[in-house]
Scaffold this motif. Structure first.
Motif, mmCIF file in Angstrom:
data_model
loop_
_atom_site.group_PDB
_atom_site.id
_atom_site.type_symbol
_atom_site.label_atom_id
_atom_site.label_comp_id
_atom_site.label_asym_id
_atom_site.label_seq_id
_atom_site.Cartn_x
_atom_site.Cartn_y
_atom_site.Cartn_z
ATOM 1 N N VAL A 1 0.858 -1.207 -0.135
ATOM 2 C CA VAL A 1 0.064 -0.080 -0.028
ATOM 3 C C VAL A 1 1.020 1.314 -0.254
ATOM 4 O O VAL A 1 1.887 1.406 0.921
ATOM 5 N N ASN A 2 0.742 2.113 -0.799
ATOM 6 C CA ASN A 2 1.393 3.158 -1.097
ATOM 7 C C ASN A 2 0.625 4.465 -0.962
ATOM 8 O O ASN A 2 -0.350 4.887 -1.663
ATOM 9 N N ILE A 3 0.527 5.206 0.234
ATOM 10 C CA ILE A 3 -0.171 6.338 0.583
ATOM 11 C C ILE A 3 0.633 7.649 0.174
ATOM 12 O O ILE A 3 1.355 7.995 1.112
ATOM 13 N N MET A 4 0.597 8.170 -1.012
ATOM 14 C CA MET A 4 1.427 9.100 -1.636
ATOM 15 C C MET A 4 1.474 10.264 -0.876
ATOM 16 O O MET A 4 0.267 10.884 -0.517
ATOM 17 N N ARG A 5 2.680 10.956 -1.014
ATOM 18 C CA ARG A 5 2.838 12.209 -0.290
ATOM 19 C C ARG A 5 3.790 12.967 -1.134
ATOM 20 O O ARG A 5 4.102 12.669 -2.289
ATOM 21 N N GLY A 6 3.932 14.440 -0.971
ATOM 22 C CA GLY A 6 4.429 15.162 -1.857
ATOM 23 C C GLY A 6 5.914 14.999 -2.089
ATOM 24 O O GLY A 6 6.779 14.616 -0.903
ATOM 25 N N GLY A 7 6.263 14.994 -3.268
ATOM 26 C CA GLY A 7 7.920 14.992 -3.662
ATOM 27 C C GLY A 7 8.316 15.792 -4.446
ATOM 28 O O GLY A 7 7.516 16.811 -4.630
ATOM 29 N N PRO A 8 9.436 15.790 -5.085
ATOM 30 C CA PRO A 8 10.487 14.697 -5.160
ATOM 31 C C PRO A 8 11.217 14.811 -3.847
ATOM 32 O O PRO A 8 11.091 15.918 -2.886
ATOM 33 N N GLY A 9 12.016 13.821 -3.470
ATOM 34 C CA GLY A 9 12.905 14.060 -2.304
ATOM 35 C C GLY A 9 12.300 13.735 -0.965
ATOM 36 O O GLY A 9 11.072 13.185 -0.981
ATOM 37 N N LEU A 10 12.472 14.196 -0.163
ATOM 38 C CA LEU A 10 11.625 14.441 1.213
ATOM 39 C C LEU A 10 10.328 14.958 1.221
ATOM 40 O O LEU A 10 9.422 14.703 1.703
ATOM 41 N N GLY A 11 10.435 15.959 0.240
ATOM 42 C CA GLY A 11 9.359 16.734 -0.310
ATOM 43 C C GLY A 11 8.307 17.218 1.217
ATOM 44 O O GLY A 11 8.869 18.090 1.842
ATOM 45 N N ASN A 12 6.983 16.706 1.277
ATOM 46 C CA ASN A 12 6.437 17.007 2.530
ATOM 47 C C ASN A 12 5.263 15.576 2.980
ATOM 48 O O ASN A 12 5.679 14.624 2.207
ATOM 49 N N ILE A 13 4.460 15.923 3.862
ATOM 50 C CA ILE A 13 3.743 14.823 4.012
ATOM 51 C C ILE A 13 2.277 15.125 3.638
ATOM 52 O O ILE A 13 1.270 14.246 4.075
ATOM 53 N N ALA A 14 2.047 16.185 2.916
ATOM 54 C CA ALA A 14 0.821 16.412 2.453
ATOM 55 C C ALA A 14 0.344 15.444 1.105
ATOM 56 O O ALA A 14 1.192 14.803 0.450
ATOM 57 N N PRO A 15 -0.921 15.375 0.886
ATOM 58 C CA PRO A 15 -1.513 14.273 -0.044
ATOM 59 C C PRO A 15 -0.952 14.569 -1.404
ATOM 60 O O PRO A 15 -0.826 15.746 -1.865
ATOM 61 N N ALA A 16 -0.700 13.787 -2.241
ATOM 62 C CA ALA A 16 -0.153 14.106 -3.666
ATOM 63 C C ALA A 16 -0.474 12.910 -4.332
ATOM 64 O O ALA A 16 -0.834 11.634 -3.915
ATOM 65 N N GLN A 17 -0.352 12.831 -5.708
ATOM 66 C CA GLN A 17 -0.380 11.684 -6.741
ATOM 67 C C GLN A 17 0.861 11.862 -7.698
ATOM 68 O O GLN A 17 0.617 11.155 -8.799
ATOM 69 N N GLY A 18 1.773 12.112 -7.254
ATOM 70 C CA GLY A 18 3.019 12.313 -7.825
ATOM 71 C C GLY A 18 3.945 10.884 -8.063
ATOM 72 O O GLY A 18 4.894 10.836 -8.822
ATOM 73 N N ASP A 19 3.229 9.840 -7.610
ATOM 74 C CA ASP A 19 3.825 8.448 -7.860
ATOM 75 C C ASP A 19 3.200 7.499 -8.901
ATOM 76 O O ASP A 19 3.611 6.368 -9.309
ATOM 77 N N TYR A 20 2.351 8.330 -9.615
ATOM 78 C CA TYR A 20 1.532 7.440 -10.524
ATOM 79 C C TYR A 20 2.268 6.940 -11.609
ATOM 80 O O TYR A 20 2.211 5.432 -11.875
ATOM 81 N N LEU A 21 3.100 7.596 -12.272
ATOM 82 C CA LEU A 21 4.192 7.055 -13.364
ATOM 83 C C LEU A 21 5.140 5.915 -12.655
ATOM 84 O O LEU A 21 5.117 4.922 -13.370
ATOM 85 N N GLU A 22 5.798 6.235 -11.366
ATOM 86 C CA GLU A 22 6.305 5.305 -10.855
ATOM 87 C C GLU A 22 5.690 4.072 -10.572
ATOM 88 O O GLU A 22 6.333 2.840 -10.961
ATOM 89 N N MET A 23 4.427 4.043 -10.470
ATOM 90 C CA MET A 23 3.979 2.919 -10.107
ATOM 91 C C MET A 23 3.319 1.958 -11.286
ATOM 92 O O MET A 23 3.279 0.853 -11.001
ATOM 93 N N THR A 24 2.953 2.801 -12.095
ATOM 94 C CA THR A 24 2.195 2.150 -13.301
ATOM 95 C C THR A 24 3.086 1.624 -14.303
ATOM 96 O O THR A 24 2.867 0.778 -15.187
ATOM 97 N N ARG A 25 4.555 2.130 -14.329
ATOM 98 C CA ARG A 25 5.346 1.773 -15.238
ATOM 99 C C ARG A 25 6.264 0.470 -14.844
ATOM 100 O O ARG A 25 7.518 0.290 -15.035
ATOM 101 N N GLY A 26 5.738 -0.169 -13.822
ATOM 102 C CA GLY A 26 6.469 -1.278 -13.552
ATOM 103 C C GLY A 26 7.021 -1.316 -11.995
ATOM 104 O O GLY A 26 7.156 -2.277 -11.155
ATOM 105 N N PHE A 27 7.403 -0.060 -11.594
ATOM 106 C CA PHE A 27 8.009 0.104 -10.273
ATOM 107 C C PHE A 27 9.098 -0.969 -10.098
ATOM 108 O O PHE A 27 9.011 -1.804 -9.108
#
Lengths: 356, 271
Positions: free
Chosen positions: A104-130
């Motif tokens: 389970v990936n509860i996505m937060r703000g990135g890149p890097g340490l980013g922050n702990i607020a809600p985000a959807q920035g991992d879509y490509l990372e997750m859907t391209r095989g990860f």
């Protein structure tokens, strides 16, 4: 609790749903905004005779999943973007060795340490095989706490059915919001796992959990076998088309929490007399192209809305091509597009269509 | 298939059935094959083949899964103790779980996993082959490479001012409370091999009590660039003085009273 409706936080509902799906083993490492999942597991699993173990790192956690999943049990971990990124290597091993597990990936703000607020920035990372190598995994993207509960059972079934890890992505909003949920009454499906490394009975040859094929031809054959499996997963496409039966002029594309905000915007836009609908992928991979295709012709323009600077929109543009315009609106860094912002984007788009 | 013996012949030695018929890929003079056989013999003698799950590493012994006739998992580089933890925690307690790891795998990239598995007291046996070099990638410096030792990535000899001294894993793990057996043996002589087998046997026998760790000093003639016969001498002369052959921890022999430490948590509990 079965059949009852309970008010639960997203993270805790996800944990409870996993337990009811027969997952009694959890390995993980604390990270905001999903730490309630390991906390919940640490209370619930020991009395069930299961395992809750706080790993020394996300790297260790994903490899504990490999060991436990390879031994044949339902097992999961949960994390958030930077922690999930650390699991990428182990995730590739799960795919290569065909070990089922749920992440389970509860996505937060990135890149890097980013922050702990809600985000959807991992879509490509997750859907391209990860992970490294030719690989894929089913990615489920629930939009409500109830849907998160529903997809957890599905995630474990799909993982066992395909012997492949399954990812569930949500954003911090889904994890932190409280909503009424009910849990399914059904018993979890039990899969026969003759391949599991449980100790070699005298009656069978040894079982090996492995992703190493030094011979190039052998590895190619293995990767091709996996690829056939990835193609079979195409039948798992899931999407919601909402208010699209009347062939609206504009279709908003959004997933997860973003889709809920889009629905509110669509209700208000319809009240103003605009013709708008929603297309919402539930499987981020396989991309639900079959549900999108019938919408392309009757729709005049698409608007993809994301909590990122444009990731899902790439899949939409790839399928829609030049047949229809696909515009995009996104916010990043933990900023969530508002109902008002979506309404204003749709109105602009509507005006430009009218002028054309 | 081996021909049946004539009736007047007596069997004095048989290869253990816990090793497969697969030909070992190890270089001449390498001691991995000996270590494999000792482990397999212990598994056979304890009659636990059907209850043993192995975890093999990345490094020269990456293909170990082909050689042990037990259920086995091939782990990512350094992660064998985490994989073994996953297996141990979900299978019935009568199972035996062991990892087989080299010095690059265990003492470099996998340092976090081995320390924490040991610290949790995972009921597993770790067999640690220390040959002071990266063998599989062709002889690079390892965390256990000796001061001044030439490797392909320390061509002028290991410079301790730049890269530190070799890491002594047994001594480091011996600071932890939970392990029940920590010992170092050597595969450089028949005597050492017999002692190593006893240590491996002891580790498997104690495994259900807690974390057990056996380090075995090993040769790498190819990586060291010397003959097999010189390699065993090199090991005795150079490795053993820095890596003493000792039993560091046995059951009931805690180094201090750390295991009895019970902090006063009343304030937290009452809060």
């Amino acid at each position: 609790m079965a059949g009852q409706r309970l008010l639960m936080k997203g993270t805790e509902a996800i944990a409870e749903a996993a337990i009811r799906a027969g997952c009694h083993h959890f390995f993980g490492y604390p990270i905001t905004p999903q730490t309630e999942i390991p906390e919940y597991m640490s209370v619930r699993l020991p009395p069930l005779g299961g395992t809750y173990l706080q790993a020394e790192s996300e790297v260790a956690a994903i490899n504990m999943l490999y060991g436990a999943g390879g031994a044949g049990v339902r097992v999961m971990t949960s994390s958030s973007s930077p922690g999930v990124a650390l699991m990428s290597e182990g995730f590739s091993y799960l795919v290569g060795a065909e070990v089922p597990a749920v992440i389970v990936n509860i996505m937060r703000g990135g890149p890097g340490l980013g922050n702990i607020a809600p985000a959807q920035g991992d879509y490509l990372e997750m859907t391209r095989g990860f992970g490294h190598g030719d690989m894929h995994a089913i990615v489920l993207a629930p939009s409500t706490v109830q849907e998160a509960v529903d997809v957890m059972g599905l995630a474990f079934d799909l993982a066992d059915e395909y012997r492949n890890p399954v990812v569930v992505i949500g954003d911090g909003l889904l994890g932190q919001m409280m909503e009424p949920v009910s849990f399914p009454d059904t018993e979890p499906k039990v899969f026969d796992k003759p391949w599991a490394t449980t100790g070699k009975a005298k009656s069978r040859p040894r079982n090996i959990t492995n992703s190493l094929y030094l011979d190039a031809d052998q590895l190619e054959a293995h990767v091709r076998d996996l690829d056939v499996k990835f193609q079979r997963m195409d039948v798992e496409q899931r999407a919601e088309c909402w208010m699209t039966d009347d062939h609206p002029e504009i279709v908003i594309v959004a997933y997860g929490t973003m889709a809920r905000i889009a629905k509110t915007a669509i209700r208000q836009l319809r009240a103003k007399g605009l013709s708008v609908g929603l297309y919402r992928p539930i499987t981020a991979w396989p991309f639900p192209s079959r549900a999108l295709e019938p919408l392309v012709e009757p729709t005049r323009a698409f608007l993809t809305v994301e909590m990122s600077l444009g990731q899902l929109v790439q899949d939409i543009r790839a399928q829609v091509g030049r047949r229809r315009p696909v515009s995009f609106y996104g916010r990043a860094g933990g900023v969530v597009p508002t109902v008002e912002e979506i309404i204003s984007q749709v109105e602009l788009l509507h005006a430009s269509l009218a002028a054309a | 298939m081996i021909e049946p013996l004539a009736t007047d012949e007596k069997v004095v030695f048989e290869r253990t059935e816990v090793l497969t018929d697969h030909a070992l890929h190890y270089c001449p003079g390498c001691t991995h094959g000996i270590a494999h056989r000792l482990i397999a013999e212990v598994i056979e003698e304890m009659d636990i083949q059907d209850r043993t799950i192995g975890v093999c590493p990345v490094g020269c012994s990456v293909l170990a899964y082909q050689y042990f006739d037990v259920d086995i998992q091939q782990a990512a580089h350094g992660r064998a103790p985490a994989v073994a933890t996953g297996i141990r925690r979900v299978l019935p307690p009568d199972r035996y779980v062991f990892t087989y790891q080299g010095d690059g795998d265990l003492a470099s990239i996998g340092m976090g996993e081995i320390l924490h598995a040991a610290n949790r007291g995972e009921k597993i046996t770790v067999i640690f082959l220390n040959n002071a070099i990266y063998g599989m990638t062709g002889g690079q410096m390892a965390p256990t490479t000796l001061p001044g030792q030439k490797t392909t990535t320390s061509p002028f000899g290991r410079d301790t001012a730049q890269t530190g001294h070799p890491i002594r894993m047994c001594e480091m793990l011996n600071t932890l409370v939970e392990p029940v057996l920590i010992a170092r043996g050597s595969l450089s002589s028949p005597k050492g091999i017999n002692r190593a087998k006893k240590l491996i046997r002891q580790a498997f026998e104690l495994q259900h009590q807690g974390f057990t760790f056996v380090e075995l000093l090993s040769t790498c003639p190819t990586g060291w660039g010397i003959t097999p016969t010189d390699a065993v001498k090199w090991l005795d002369r150079n490795m053993t003085p820095f890596f003493p052959l000792q039993v560091f921890r046995e059951p009931g022999a805690m180094p201090d009273a750390s295991h009895k430490y019970a902090p006063d948590l009343k304030v937290r509990d009452e809060a």
